[in-house]
Design a protein around this motif. Structure first.
Motif, PDB file in Angstrom:
ATOM      1  N   GLN A 108       0.817  -1.219   0.000  1.00 31.29           N
ATOM      2  CA  GLN A 108       0.000   0.000   0.000  1.00 31.29           C
ATOM      3  C   GLN A 108       0.850   1.268   0.000  1.00 31.29           C
ATOM      4  O   GLN A 108       0.400   2.328  -0.419  1.00 31.29           O
ATOM      5  CB  GLN A 108      -0.906   0.033   1.237  1.00 31.29           C
ATOM      6  CG  GLN A 108      -1.914  -1.076   1.332  1.00 31.29           C
ATOM      7  CD  GLN A 108      -1.574  -2.067   2.405  1.00 31.29           C
ATOM      8  OE1 GLN A 108      -0.917  -1.747   3.391  1.00 31.29           O
ATOM      9  NE2 GLN A 108      -2.009  -3.301   2.232  1.00 31.29           N
ATOM     10  N   MET A 109       2.090   1.141   0.461  1.00 31.32           N
ATOM     11  CA  MET A 109       2.917   2.310   0.738  1.00 31.32           C
ATOM     12  C   MET A 109       3.150   3.183  -0.492  1.00 31.32           C
ATOM     13  O   MET A 109       3.074   4.413  -0.418  1.00 31.32           O
ATOM     14  CB  MET A 109       4.253   1.860   1.319  1.00 31.32           C
ATOM     15  CG  MET A 109       5.110   2.980   1.879  1.00 31.32           C
ATOM     16  SD  MET A 109       4.439   3.625   3.424  1.00 31.32           S
ATOM     17  CE  MET A 109       4.778   2.261   4.530  1.00 31.32           C
ATOM     18  N   TYR A 110       3.462   2.568  -1.625  1.00 23.23           N
ATOM     19  CA  TYR A 110       3.772   3.362  -2.816  1.00 23.23           C
ATOM     20  C   TYR A 110       2.608   4.268  -3.184  1.00 23.23           C
ATOM     21  O   TYR A 110       2.779   5.474  -3.412  1.00 23.23           O
ATOM     22  CB  TYR A 110       4.124   2.447  -3.988  1.00 23.23           C
ATOM     23  CG  TYR A 110       4.100   3.176  -5.313  1.00 23.23           C
ATOM     24  CD1 TYR A 110       5.065   4.145  -5.609  1.00 23.23           C
ATOM     25  CD2 TYR A 110       3.097   2.928  -6.254  1.00 23.23           C
ATOM     26  CE1 TYR A 110       5.025   4.841  -6.813  1.00 23.23           C
ATOM     27  CE2 TYR A 110       3.061   3.606  -7.455  1.00 23.23           C
ATOM     28  CZ  TYR A 110       4.024   4.562  -7.731  1.00 23.23           C
ATOM     29  OH  TYR A 110       3.991   5.247  -8.914  1.00 23.23           O
ATOM     30  N   TYR A 111       1.388   3.726  -3.237  1.00 20.87           N
ATOM     31  CA  TYR A 111       0.221   4.510  -3.649  1.00 20.87           C
ATOM     32  C   TYR A 111      -0.129   5.559  -2.598  1.00 20.87           C
ATOM     33  O   TYR A 111      -0.524   6.686  -2.934  1.00 20.87           O
ATOM     34  CB  TYR A 111      -0.963   3.571  -3.890  1.00 20.87           C
ATOM     35  CG  TYR A 111      -0.667   2.546  -4.958  1.00 20.87           C
ATOM     36  CD1 TYR A 111      -0.778   2.862  -6.306  1.00 20.87           C
ATOM     37  CD2 TYR A 111      -0.251   1.257  -4.614  1.00 20.87           C
ATOM     38  CE1 TYR A 111      -0.486   1.923  -7.288  1.00 20.87           C
ATOM     39  CE2 TYR A 111       0.035   0.311  -5.582  1.00 20.87           C
ATOM     40  CZ  TYR A 111      -0.073   0.649  -6.918  1.00 20.87           C
ATOM     41  OH  TYR A 111       0.231  -0.275  -7.883  1.00 20.87           O
ATOM     42  N   PHE A 112       0.036   5.203  -1.334  1.00 19.46           N
ATOM     43  CA  PHE A 112      -0.212   6.144  -0.240  1.00 19.46           C
ATOM     44  C   PHE A 112       0.747   7.331  -0.327  1.00 19.46           C
ATOM     45  O   PHE A 112       0.338   8.495  -0.267  1.00 19.46           O
ATOM     46  CB  PHE A 112      -0.048   5.407   1.087  1.00 19.46           C
ATOM     47  CG  PHE A 112      -0.283   6.249   2.305  1.00 19.46           C
ATOM     48  CD1 PHE A 112      -1.560   6.536   2.730  1.00 19.46           C
ATOM     49  CD2 PHE A 112       0.785   6.749   3.040  1.00 19.46           C
ATOM     50  CE1 PHE A 112      -1.786   7.304   3.868  1.00 19.46           C
ATOM     51  CE2 PHE A 112       0.578   7.516   4.170  1.00 19.46           C
ATOM     52  CZ  PHE A 112      -0.706   7.801   4.580  1.00 19.46           C
ATOM     53  N   ILE A 160       0.053  11.448  -0.867  1.00 17.04           N
ATOM     54  CA  ILE A 160       0.291  12.491   0.146  1.00 17.04           C
ATOM     55  C   ILE A 160       1.415  13.440  -0.257  1.00 17.04           C
ATOM     56  O   ILE A 160       1.461  14.583   0.230  1.00 17.04           O
ATOM     57  CB  ILE A 160       0.549  11.888   1.545  1.00 17.04           C
ATOM     58  CG1 ILE A 160       1.840  11.092   1.583  1.00 17.04           C
ATOM     59  CG2 ILE A 160      -0.631  11.040   1.984  1.00 17.04           C
ATOM     60  CD1 ILE A 160       2.211  10.623   2.984  1.00 17.04           C
ATOM     61  N   LEU A 161       2.297  13.017  -1.159  1.00 16.08           N
ATOM     62  CA  LEU A 161       3.344  13.934  -1.617  1.00 16.08           C
ATOM     63  C   LEU A 161       2.788  15.028  -2.525  1.00 16.08           C
ATOM     64  O   LEU A 161       3.512  15.972  -2.861  1.00 16.08           O
ATOM     65  CB  LEU A 161       4.459  13.181  -2.338  1.00 16.08           C
ATOM     66  CG  LEU A 161       5.356  12.294  -1.476  1.00 16.08           C
ATOM     67  CD1 LEU A 161       6.591  11.854  -2.269  1.00 16.08           C
ATOM     68  CD2 LEU A 161       5.794  12.988  -0.184  1.00 16.08           C
ATOM     69  N   LYS A 162       1.528  14.933  -2.900  1.00 16.32           N
ATOM     70  CA  LYS A 162       0.900  16.021  -3.639  1.00 16.32           C
ATOM     71  C   LYS A 162       0.734  17.255  -2.759  1.00 16.32           C
ATOM     72  O   LYS A 162       0.623  18.377  -3.264  1.00 16.32           O
ATOM     73  CB  LYS A 162      -0.458  15.582  -4.178  1.00 16.32           C
ATOM     74  CG  LYS A 162      -0.393  14.472  -5.229  1.00 16.32           C
ATOM     75  CD  LYS A 162      -1.784  14.033  -5.659  1.00 16.32           C
ATOM     76  CE  LYS A 162      -1.735  12.901  -6.672  1.00 16.32           C
ATOM     77  NZ  LYS A 162      -3.091  12.436  -7.070  1.00 16.32           N
TER      78      LYS A 162
END
Length: 323
Positions: free
Chosen positions: A91-95, A99-101
């Motif tokens: 899940q980490m990559y998509y999360f 949030i980096l947006k």
């Protein structure tokens, strides 16, 4: 002219309907990670972002790090702990992509229990914790499609699951939508208890740790998502620190096996500059770490969190945030 007015009225109706649905969905969604999402979105610049699951949430005190690093760096340094209970590398990559947006930190600290293999039976609940609060967009759809095996509709639109919560809604569900005093400025909602688990007198923290040549390879899906994450961080010019909070065992994974995973990460991905490793499970002696620092076999108590945070602080001071 009449047709144009009808079209305009339909567009206004559609916009109002979408906004109302978004409000209702935010109101009904389960709130365990919602305050941190709002704090992250509303916050100012973030210098250091902590990611992982309960090991990071319970073990890394973001506020203490912020204050100490601000003093030693001679500038305002903000650390935000956005660890989500149970989150895995899948899940980490998509999360992180989502949030980096909002903010792009100088450094991400990724706690490595995120590489505990994901069991199929845990997929749904862990995907909910990771994705429920995120807006519906292409990235969320791709993340749900990757992490959830079937019945994905309620992951795209959590209201389909939570609409029945209307009877249990509380004033908090309303207030947390707009009251920024309920949003944790440094993230995190970890368990900080002085209580220590009973010592089974098995000498666990006195045993020799595996040498650096003892490796345990991560799974293919973990590898795929980690490598996509590393490419994303390279593009954003964000440094990465793998960190491992001490523990004994959890979910059939022991700290000995965790060290072997960390050795693999160090061997394959750590380059000493933009990607580094701090394996505190190899530092039991240096930290004077034992069962008095755990409240259960998988998580540190307040004493353990103090030791972990101090060790991490010294490492960050030595490596420099703007290296």
């Amino acid at each position: 002219m009449r047709t144009a007015k009808k079209i305009m009225a339909f567009i206004v109706f559609l916009i109002v309907g979408v906004l109302l649905f978004c409000f209702i969905q935010a109101l009904f969604v389960e709130k365990s990670s919602y305050p941190r999402y709002r704090a992250w979105k509303a916050g100012k610049d973030i210098d250091v972002l902590v990611l992982g699951n309960s090991h990071a949430d319970n073990g890394i005190r973001a506020e203490s790090l912020s204050l100490a690093l601000s003093e030693s760096e001679g500038r305002d340094v903000r650390v935000f702990n956005y660890a989500v209970y149970g989150m895995r590398m899948e899940q980490m990559y998509y999360f992180v992509k989502e949030i980096l947006k909002s903010h792009v930190p100088e450094l991400i600290i990724l706690e490595t229990f995120a590489f505990c293999p994901l069991e199929d039976g845990d997929r749904d609940i862990l995907a909910r914790r990771a994705f429920d609060v995120l807006p519906l967009n292409r990235n969320k759809v791709e993340g749900v499609n990757y992490c959830v095996l079937e019945a994905r509709e309620s992951f795209y639109l959590p209201f389909l699951l939570y609409h029945s919560r209307w009877e249990s809604l509380s004033p908090y569900d309303f207030m947390v939508l707009y009251d920024d005093t309920l949003w944790p400025a440094y993230g995190g909602n970890g368990i900080y208890t002085a209580e220590a688990m009973e010592d089974p007198d098995d000498g666990w923290f006195q045993q020799a740790v595996p040498g650096p040549d003892e490796l345990r390879e991560i799974t293919p899906t973990e590898k795929e998502c980690l490598e996509k994450l590393l490419l994303l961080l390279e593009e954003k010019q964000v440094r990465l620190l793998f960190a491992s909070v001490p523990f004994k065992s959890q979910m059939a994974q022991s700290s000995i096996e965790q060290i072997k995973i960390n050795n693999y990460l160090r061997e394959i991905y750590v380059n000493g500059s933009t990607v580094q490793m701090l394996d505190m499970n190899c530092l039991w002696d240096e930290l004077d770490f034992d069962y008095n620092d755990l409240y259960n076999a998988g998580h540190v108590n307040s004493s353990g969190a103090d030791k972990v945070t101090e060790c991490l602080l010294e490492y960050l001071r030595g490596s420099g945030l703007q290296k």
